[in-house]
Scaffold this motif. Structure first.
Motif, PDB file in Angstrom:
ATOM      1  N   LEU A  73       0.830  -1.214   0.000  1.00 34.65           N
ATOM      2  CA  LEU A  73       0.000   0.000   0.000  1.00 34.65           C
ATOM      3  C   LEU A  73       0.858   1.256   0.000  1.00 34.65           C
ATOM      4  O   LEU A  73       0.597   2.197  -0.754  1.00 34.65           O
ATOM      5  N   ALA A  74       1.854   1.292   0.847  1.00 34.83           N
ATOM      6  CA  ALA A  74       2.716   2.471   0.949  1.00 34.83           C
ATOM      7  C   ALA A  74       3.512   2.705  -0.331  1.00 34.83           C
ATOM      8  O   ALA A  74       3.692   3.836  -0.760  1.00 34.83           O
ATOM      9  N   ARG A  75       3.968   1.649  -0.935  1.00 38.13           N
ATOM     10  CA  ARG A  75       4.811   1.759  -2.120  1.00 38.13           C
ATOM     11  C   ARG A  75       4.002   1.957  -3.406  1.00 38.13           C
ATOM     12  O   ARG A  75       4.332   2.805  -4.241  1.00 38.13           O
ATOM     13  N   ASP A  76       2.921   1.167  -3.575  1.00 33.80           N
ATOM     14  CA  ASP A  76       2.211   1.121  -4.857  1.00 33.80           C
ATOM     15  C   ASP A  76       0.805   1.702  -4.817  1.00 33.80           C
ATOM     16  O   ASP A  76       0.144   1.771  -5.849  1.00 33.80           O
ATOM     17  N   GLY A  77       0.329   2.061  -3.633  1.00 32.92           N
ATOM     18  CA  GLY A  77      -1.025   2.574  -3.508  1.00 32.92           C
ATOM     19  C   GLY A  77      -2.047   1.450  -3.521  1.00 32.92           C
ATOM     20  O   GLY A  77      -1.724   0.278  -3.722  1.00 32.92           O
ATOM     21  N   ALA A  78      -3.298   1.840  -3.322  1.00 38.11           N
ATOM     22  CA  ALA A  78      -4.371   0.851  -3.224  1.00 38.11           C
ATOM     23  C   ALA A  78      -4.558   0.075  -4.522  1.00 38.11           C
ATOM     24  O   ALA A  78      -4.873  -1.107  -4.497  1.00 38.11           O
ATOM     25  N   ARG A  79      -4.339   0.720  -5.638  1.00 30.77           N
ATOM     26  CA  ARG A  79      -4.506   0.013  -6.920  1.00 30.77           C
ATOM     27  C   ARG A  79      -3.472  -1.088  -7.110  1.00 30.77           C
ATOM     28  O   ARG A  79      -3.720  -2.053  -7.817  1.00 30.77           O
ATOM     29  N   GLY A  80      -2.328  -0.929  -6.467  1.00 33.23           N
ATOM     30  CA  GLY A  80      -1.281  -1.942  -6.575  1.00 33.23           C
ATOM     31  C   GLY A  80      -1.427  -3.078  -5.583  1.00 33.23           C
ATOM     32  O   GLY A  80      -0.659  -4.045  -5.628  1.00 33.23           O
ATOM     33  N   LEU A  81      -2.411  -2.969  -4.696  1.00 36.13           N
ATOM     34  CA  LEU A  81      -2.591  -3.997  -3.683  1.00 36.13           C
ATOM     35  C   LEU A  81      -3.361  -5.181  -4.263  1.00 36.13           C
ATOM     36  O   LEU A  81      -4.569  -5.146  -4.408  1.00 36.13           O
ATOM     37  N   PHE A 114       5.944  11.725  17.648  1.00 37.00           N
ATOM     38  CA  PHE A 114       6.359  12.169  16.315  1.00 37.00           C
ATOM     39  C   PHE A 114       7.557  11.351  15.829  1.00 37.00           C
ATOM     40  O   PHE A 114       7.568  10.876  14.687  1.00 37.00           O
ATOM     41  N   GLN A 115       8.546  11.162  16.672  1.00 33.92           N
ATOM     42  CA  GLN A 115       9.729  10.387  16.292  1.00 33.92           C
ATOM     43  C   GLN A 115       9.373   8.934  16.014  1.00 33.92           C
ATOM     44  O   GLN A 115       9.860   8.339  15.049  1.00 33.92           O
ATOM     45  N   HIS A 116       8.515   8.365  16.835  1.00 31.24           N
ATOM     46  CA  HIS A 116       8.115   6.968  16.654  1.00 31.24           C
ATOM     47  C   HIS A 116       7.415   6.769  15.310  1.00 31.24           C
ATOM     48  O   HIS A 116       7.759   5.864  14.542  1.00 31.24           O
ATOM     49  N   ILE A 117       6.439   7.598  15.027  1.00 29.16           N
ATOM     50  CA  ILE A 117       5.686   7.432  13.783  1.00 29.16           C
ATOM     51  C   ILE A 117       6.551   7.782  12.579  1.00 29.16           C
ATOM     52  O   ILE A 117       6.464   7.124  11.547  1.00 29.16           O
ATOM     53  N   SER A 118       7.421   8.766  12.728  1.00 32.37           N
ATOM     54  CA  SER A 118       8.338   9.089  11.634  1.00 32.37           C
ATOM     55  C   SER A 118       9.253   7.912  11.315  1.00 32.37           C
ATOM     56  O   SER A 118       9.704   7.762  10.181  1.00 32.37           O
ATOM     57  N   GLY A 119       9.501   7.075  12.303  1.00 26.82           N
ATOM     58  CA  GLY A 119      10.327   5.887  12.109  1.00 26.82           C
ATOM     59  C   GLY A 119       9.625   4.780  11.341  1.00 26.82           C
ATOM     60  O   GLY A 119      10.268   3.829  10.903  1.00 26.82           O
ATOM     61  N   ASP A 120       8.317   4.890  11.168  1.00 23.94           N
ATOM     62  CA  ASP A 120       7.567   3.903  10.376  1.00 23.94           C
ATOM     63  C   ASP A 120       6.821   4.641   9.262  1.00 23.94           C
ATOM     64  O   ASP A 120       5.601   4.625   9.195  1.00 23.94           O
ATOM     65  N   ARG A 121       7.591   5.281   8.408  1.00 21.92           N
ATOM     66  CA  ARG A 121       7.009   6.042   7.297  1.00 21.92           C
ATOM     67  C   ARG A 121       6.072   5.171   6.470  1.00 21.92           C
ATOM     68  O   ARG A 121       5.001   5.585   6.062  1.00 21.92           O
ATOM     69  N   THR A 122       6.481   3.938   6.228  1.00 22.46           N
ATOM     70  CA  THR A 122       5.675   3.017   5.435  1.00 22.46           C
ATOM     71  C   THR A 122       4.298   2.806   6.065  1.00 22.46           C
ATOM     72  O   THR A 122       3.281   2.844   5.379  1.00 22.46           O
ATOM     73  N   GLY A 123       4.264   2.576   7.372  1.00 22.54           N
ATOM     74  CA  GLY A 123       2.986   2.377   8.051  1.00 22.54           C
ATOM     75  C   GLY A 123       2.078   3.586   7.919  1.00 22.54           C
ATOM     76  O   GLY A 123       0.881   3.455   7.650  1.00 22.54           O
ATOM     77  N   TRP A 124       2.650   4.769   8.090  1.00 22.16           N
ATOM     78  CA  TRP A 124       1.833   5.985   7.999  1.00 22.16           C
ATOM     79  C   TRP A 124       1.337   6.210   6.578  1.00 22.16           C
ATOM     80  O   TRP A 124       0.171   6.561   6.363  1.00 22.16           O
ATOM     81  N   LEU A 125       2.200   6.007   5.591  1.00 16.41           N
ATOM     82  CA  LEU A 125       1.771   6.182   4.198  1.00 16.41           C
ATOM     83  C   LEU A 125       0.681   5.180   3.829  1.00 16.41           C
ATOM     84  O   LEU A 125      -0.259   5.513   3.105  1.00 16.41           O
ATOM     85  N   ALA A 126       0.790   3.971   4.349  1.00 16.70           N
ATOM     86  CA  ALA A 126      -0.260   2.981   4.102  1.00 16.70           C
ATOM     87  C   ALA A 126      -1.582   3.435   4.726  1.00 16.70           C
ATOM     88  O   ALA A 126      -2.647   3.261   4.132  1.00 16.70           O
ATOM     89  N   LEU A 127      -1.510   4.045   5.893  1.00 19.50           N
ATOM     90  CA  LEU A 127      -2.720   4.562   6.530  1.00 19.50           C
ATOM     91  C   LEU A 127      -3.348   5.668   5.681  1.00 19.50           C
ATOM     92  O   LEU A 127      -4.571   5.727   5.526  1.00 19.50           O
ATOM     93  N   LEU A 169      -5.085   3.981   2.900  1.00 19.02           N
ATOM     94  CA  LEU A 169      -6.342   3.399   3.384  1.00 19.02           C
ATOM     95  C   LEU A 169      -7.424   4.464   3.515  1.00 19.02           C
ATOM     96  O   LEU A 169      -8.577   4.235   3.162  1.00 19.02           O
ATOM     97  N   ARG A 170      -7.041   5.620   4.019  1.00 23.91           N
ATOM     98  CA  ARG A 170      -8.009   6.715   4.156  1.00 23.91           C
ATOM     99  C   ARG A 170      -8.558   7.115   2.788  1.00 23.91           C
ATOM    100  O   ARG A 170      -9.764   7.334   2.647  1.00 23.91           O
ATOM    101  N   MET A 171      -7.706   7.192   1.809  1.00 23.26           N
ATOM    102  CA  MET A 171      -8.156   7.553   0.462  1.00 23.26           C
ATOM    103  C   MET A 171      -9.062   6.462  -0.110  1.00 23.26           C
ATOM    104  O   MET A 171     -10.108   6.751  -0.695  1.00 23.26           O
ATOM    105  N   GLU A 172      -8.679   5.213   0.069  1.00 22.62           N
ATOM    106  CA  GLU A 172      -9.483   4.099  -0.436  1.00 22.62           C
ATOM    107  C   GLU A 172     -10.832   4.039   0.280  1.00 22.62           C
ATOM    108  O   GLU A 172     -11.843   3.660  -0.316  1.00 22.62           O
ATOM    109  N   ALA A 173     -10.863   4.453   1.534  1.00 20.32           N
ATOM    110  CA  ALA A 173     -12.116   4.450   2.304  1.00 20.32           C
ATOM    111  C   ALA A 173     -13.141   5.427   1.727  1.00 20.32           C
ATOM    112  O   ALA A 173     -14.341   5.249   1.934  1.00 20.32           O
ATOM    113  N   THR A 174     -12.690   6.415   0.980  1.00 22.30           N
ATOM    114  CA  THR A 174     -13.651   7.339   0.359  1.00 22.30           C
ATOM    115  C   THR A 174     -14.424   6.655  -0.761  1.00 22.30           C
ATOM    116  O   THR A 174     -15.478   7.146  -1.158  1.00 22.30           O
TER     117      THR A 174
END
Length: 189
Positions: free
Chosen positions: A18-26, A92-105, A108-113
């Protein structure tokens, strides 16, 4: 019975896709490739793509959650504005350390629309997360009320979004200074 560790590994692989390819790539094939498992494995664990998306939505907050035992030892500061600022900076530091997780979220928010079932599940997860933050703040003895928590939650969400997607938009601003200002102003409301 299916292997719960493998299910978690597949969900984590879906987060990476999801983070790398977006919802269409999932796709199941993309998840299988990312998880380095035989083709067809993901389809054995998830009924369909919606099921996979919903499980990613349920799991992602567990992945992004800060371990309270690690945060509790970051300072000897009493329950004060300074302590609250430090906790927000640690978040902030913790979440910045998991950029992939946040981008996937964000994906997901966009796909939820576009997917009502995912929107309902993600809304429930996000509402529960906000409520847990409010309850945790109440129990912590830190300064501020419920509205302080809500204001900080959304200020931090916006800051993290900018930092992880278009960091150059923040050029000239120090994130720690912004967080300290968020706390000071939220407490002054």
């Amino acid at each position: 019975m299916r292997n719960p560790e493998r299910r978690t590994a597949l969900v984590d692989a879906a987060i990476e896709v999801l983070a790398r390819d977006g919802a269409r790539g999932l796709t199941f094939r993309a998840v299988d490739t990312e998880a380095a498992v035989p083709n067809g494995t993901a389809s054995n664990y998830f009924a369909n793509r919606d099921d996979l998306l919903n499980q990613v939505g349920a799991h992602i907050h567990l992945r992004l959650a800060v371990d309270p035992s690690k945060v509790a030892t970051t300072s000897e500061l009493p329950s004060s504005r300074e302590r609250l600022t430090e906790l927000m900076q640690a978040l902030f530091q913790h979440i910045s350390g998991d950029r992939t997780g946040w981008l996937a979220l964000v994906e997901l928010r966009m796909e939820a629309t576009r997917r009502p079932e995912l929107r309902a599940a993600l809304t429930s997860t996000l509402r529960d997360n906000l409520n847990l933050n409010v309850e945790g703040h109440r129990a912590s003895g830190l300064p501020g009320d419920d509205m302080t928590t809500v204001l900080l939650y959304y200020a931090m969400t916006g800051l993290i979004l900018e930092h992880l997607t278009v960091p150059d938009a923040l050029t000239g601003y120090d994130e720690n200074d912004l967080i300290a200002t968020f706390v000071t102003r939220a407490l002054a409301h």
